[in-house]
Design a protein around this motif. Structure first.
Motif, short mmCIF file in Angstrom:
data_model
loop_
_atom_site.label_atom_id
_atom_site.label_comp_id
_atom_site.label_asym_id
_atom_site.label_seq_id
_atom_site.Cartn_x
_atom_site.Cartn_y
_atom_site.Cartn_z
N GLY A 136 45.32 11.37 32.25
CA GLY A 136 44.80 9.95 32.71
C GLY A 136 46.04 9.03 33.16
N GLN A 137 47.19 9.46 33.05
CA GLN A 137 48.55 8.69 33.22
C GLN A 137 48.91 9.07 34.85
OE1 GLN A 137 51.52 9.95 30.93
NE2 GLN A 137 50.65 9.03 29.01
N ILE A 138 48.06 9.95 35.56
CA ILE A 138 48.20 10.32 36.89
C ILE A 138 47.51 9.42 37.73
CG2 ILE A 138 48.25 12.16 38.28
CD1 ILE A 138 49.72 12.59 35.84
N HIS A 139 48.19 9.01 38.81
CA HIS A 139 47.74 8.02 39.87
C HIS A 139 47.54 9.10 41.19
CE1 HIS A 139 48.74 4.37 37.96
NE2 HIS A 139 49.92 4.95 37.44
N HIS A 140 46.42 8.67 41.89
CA HIS A 140 45.82 9.49 43.03
C HIS A 140 45.82 8.63 44.32
CE1 HIS A 140 45.19 12.69 40.30
NE2 HIS A 140 44.53 11.85 39.53
N GLN B 210 45.66 10.18 65.02
CA GLN B 210 46.44 10.16 66.20
C GLN B 210 46.12 8.62 66.77
OE1 GLN B 210 45.33 13.13 68.88
NE2 GLN B 210 45.88 15.15 67.65
N GLY B 211 47.46 8.16 67.01
CA GLY B 211 47.64 6.97 67.62
C GLY B 211 47.42 5.65 66.95
N LYS B 212 47.11 6.11 65.64
CA LYS B 212 46.80 4.64 64.51
C LYS B 212 47.95 5.08 63.38
CE LYS B 212 41.91 4.25 65.56
NZ LYS B 212 40.68 4.38 64.94
N PRO B 213 48.01 3.66 62.91
CA PRO B 213 49.18 3.82 61.68
C PRO B 213 48.62 4.48 60.45
CG PRO B 213 48.26 1.42 62.13
CD PRO B 213 47.54 2.47 63.18
N LEU B 214 49.59 4.83 59.68
CA LEU B 214 49.07 5.54 58.44
C LEU B 214 48.20 4.59 57.49
CD1 LEU B 214 49.60 7.83 56.47
CD2 LEU B 214 51.47 6.79 55.58
N GLU B 215 47.24 5.12 56.95
CA GLU B 215 46.54 4.12 55.96
C GLU B 215 46.48 4.99 54.58
OE1 GLU B 215 41.71 2.97 55.24
OE2 GLU B 215 42.43 4.19 57.18
N VAL B 216 46.82 3.95 53.63
CA VAL B 216 46.88 4.57 52.42
C VAL B 216 45.72 3.95 51.35
CG1 VAL B 216 48.30 4.43 50.11
CG2 VAL B 216 49.47 4.36 52.53
N VAL B 217 44.94 4.99 50.92
CA VAL B 217 43.71 4.39 50.02
C VAL B 217 43.81 4.99 48.65
CG1 VAL B 217 41.25 4.83 49.80
CG2 VAL B 217 42.25 4.81 52.18
N SER B 218 43.84 4.03 47.83
CA SER B 218 43.72 4.11 46.18
C SER B 218 42.35 5.03 45.78
CB SER B 218 44.31 2.90 45.57
OG SER B 218 43.93 3.25 44.10
N ARG C 114 43.02 1.82 40.10
CA ARG C 114 43.67 1.19 38.86
C ARG C 114 45.22 0.62 39.78
NH1 ARG C 114 44.76 5.99 34.99
NH2 ARG C 114 45.30 6.98 36.98
N PRO C 115 45.49 -0.18 39.09
CA PRO C 115 46.81 -0.93 39.58
C PRO C 115 48.08 0.02 39.59
CG PRO C 115 46.39 -1.80 37.34
CD PRO C 115 45.22 -1.29 37.80
N ILE C 116 48.70 0.11 40.37
CA ILE C 116 49.81 1.00 40.69
C ILE C 116 51.08 0.50 40.50
CG2 ILE C 116 51.16 2.60 42.25
CD1 ILE C 116 48.42 2.58 44.07
N ASP C 117 51.93 1.23 39.26
CA ASP C 117 52.96 0.51 38.93
C ASP C 117 53.88 1.72 38.82
OD1 ASP C 117 54.70 -1.43 37.84
OD2 ASP C 117 54.10 -0.65 35.82
N PRO C 118 55.17 1.69 39.25
CA PRO C 118 55.69 0.36 39.88
C PRO C 118 55.57 0.06 41.24
CG PRO C 118 57.17 2.25 39.65
CD PRO C 118 56.10 2.96 39.32
N PRO C 119 54.99 0.94 42.12
CA PRO C 119 54.96 0.29 43.55
C PRO C 119 54.11 -0.82 43.45
CG PRO C 119 54.71 2.90 43.38
CD PRO C 119 54.63 2.19 41.94
N LYS C 120 54.50 -1.79 44.58
CA LYS C 120 53.90 -3.28 44.78
C LYS C 120 53.05 -3.07 45.96
CE LYS C 120 57.77 -5.52 42.52
NZ LYS C 120 58.58 -6.65 43.00
N SER C 121 52.99 -1.97 46.77
CA SER C 121 52.32 -1.56 47.97
C SER C 121 51.98 -0.35 48.20
CB SER C 121 53.16 -2.26 49.36
OG SER C 121 52.62 -2.13 50.46
N PHE C 122 50.56 -0.34 48.43
CA PHE C 122 50.20 0.84 48.84
C PHE C 122 50.90 1.45 49.86
CE2 PHE C 122 46.48 -0.15 46.26
CZ PHE C 122 46.66 0.88 45.31
#
Length: 462
Positions: free
Chosen positions: A83-87, A94-102, A106-114
């Motif tokens: 349960g301590q693991i974040h996914h 192609q041609g589009k910026p990287l998208e990050v999806v949680s 759950r809130p991600i800590d310590p990163p402040k930005s996906f």
């Protein structure tokens, strides 16, 4: 460097050596425990986290990649750790910026930005397809352990030109509480070690200090009361040895004083006789005649010369025997025949009964001749009519007996007759018998004296 280090450890105080030994011992233990923590405990902790990530990542991979949302529960899984693991999902078109999806919402800590954390993970992507690829990085003063797997194309939700990457990660801060705990225990251990070292050093050093003072007094010939032995260990045995040494030195000092007194007394008599008769010659006052007075002076001078020679010989005998190099096989029969022939001329009224067998021993001819001459001189001086000498073999031993028919030695004098300058009941001193015993014993022999029905018998065994 080695010499400098050795010089550094050469403390003048045994107490400091004991203290330093305990401190070094405690320091080694602390370093060993710290190294064990850093090298083993952290690896075990990291291995546990990696195992949890692997389990959580595999479960999420099965759900997303194959749509298997109703997995049978595995009772061996520690869901608290999982349960301590974040996914998160990394979507790349192609041609589009990287998208990050949680995924776990759950809130991600310590990163402040996906996006920031996603871009960090994306830098580790080396190929189009990976499966459970593990990495470790550091972000925002924290360690991150993560695992990446590429989702399969046949998933309906994935477009053909889209690549999906599942990333499972856990963030943690190195917990050094255990290390601080170990260091704290080590510091307490050092304090305890110093207290124990103080007790041990007092137990060891206090008797040694008393022994030092005792030894200095002994060196100055201050004979004090023996130290009390309070233990049976090495220190106790050392105290016993010091006490024994003091007693031996005290006895030797008394013997030396007695020896000097005996010598001075023994030499004073012939000197006084010589001085008195010399003064008589000078004053021309004679008891009988000038010739008789001169003869007395000559006899006393010879006595004095003989005593001085004996003293000098006795004082150098130990050194001469220690440095002895001229030893050979000697036939005692030949040596006795040569010596007896000279003594027979000294008193023609004495009858000699001689029985000699051939017997060879190893030794120095001059030393053994001196020993035999001293015995013969003593026996001839006290003999009345007869001297008998027997040399024979018995088993593996060689026996030499020299006896006379003179007066017996008093029983109280028999045990001490071989002591240097021992004064008997008649007030006579001598070194000859002491010299004889020292020579006989040096060559592995024994000598004894007994009273017979008529006379005294000296018996030597080689």
């Amino acid at each position: 460097m080695k010499r400098w280090f050795k010089k550094l450890l050469q403390f003048k105080s045994l107490t400091l050596r004991i203290w330093m030994t305990f401190i070094v011992f405690a320091g080694v233990i602390i370093l060993a425990l710290s190294g064990l923590y850093l090298g083993l405990f952290k690896r075990m902790e990291e291995a546990n986290k990696l195992e949890a990530i692997s389990i959580g990542h595999e479960m999420m991979y099965q759900i997303l990649s194959k749509g298997n949302r109703e997995l049978a529960p595995d009772r061996t899984i520690n869901f608290k750790k999982v349960g301590q693991i974040h996914h998160i999902l990394l979507k790349q078109k192609q041609g589009k910026p990287l998208e990050v999806v949680s995924i776990d919402k759950r809130p991600i800590d310590p990163p402040k930005s996906f996006m920031t954390i996603g871009q960090l993970f994306a830098t580790y992507i080396k190929g189009e397809t990976v499966y459970k690829e593990t990495h470790k990085t550091r972000y925002d003063h924290q360690d991150i352990l993560f695992m990446m797997s590429t989702l399969e194309k046949q998933v309906q939700s994935i477009e053909q030109d889209e690549n999906l990457m599942l990333v499972s990660y856990i963030t943690y801060i190195n917990d050094n509480n255990l290390l601080f705990f170990i260091l704290g225990i080590g510091f307490i251990f050092i304090i305890i070690a110093l207290m124990v070292a103080k007790i041990i050093s007092n137990y060891i050093c206090n008797p040694l200090r008393r022994l030092e003072q005792q030894a200095l007094k002994i060196a100055n010939k201050e004979w004090v009361e023996p130290m009390k032995i309070e233990s049976k260990d090495e220190i106790g045995r050392l105290i016993h040895s010091i006490n024994y040494m003091q007693e031996a030195l005290r006895h030797a000092d008394q013997e030396e004083r007695r020896f000097l007194q005996s010598i001075s007394h023994d030499l004073k008599t012939p000197i006084m006789v010589i001085m008195a008769h010399a003064q008589a010659i000078e004053d021309q006052i004679y008891v009988e005649s000038l010739e008789n007075t001169a003869e007395i002076i000559k006899i006393e001078a010879l006595r004095l010369e003989n005593k001085v020679k004996q003293i000098l010989y006795y004082n150098t005998l130990d050194y001469l025997l220690e440095k002895e190099t001229k030893t050979s096989d000697l036939d005692l029969k030949v040596l006795l025949e040569q010596t007896i022939s000279r003594f027979e001329l000294l008193n023609k009224d004495i009858k000699w009964q001689i029985t000699l067998e051939s017997a060879k021993i190893q030794g120095n001819k001059e030393r053994l001749q001196v020993a035999i001459e001293n015995i013969l001189d003593n026996q001839l001086r006290y003999a009345k009519e007869k001297i008998y000498i027997m040399l024979y073999k018995q088993d593996k031993d060689i026996w030499l007996e020299i006896g006379n028919d003179g007066p017996p030695i008093e029983d109280k004098d028999l045990p001490r007759i071989f002591e240097e300058l021992y004064k008997d009941s008649k007030g006579k001193f001598g070194l000859g018998l002491a010299i004889t015993k020292k020579i006989i014993v040096y060559y592995g022999g024994e000598i004894s004296v007994v009273n017979k029905e008529r006379g005294v018998n000296f018996k030597m065994r080689f």
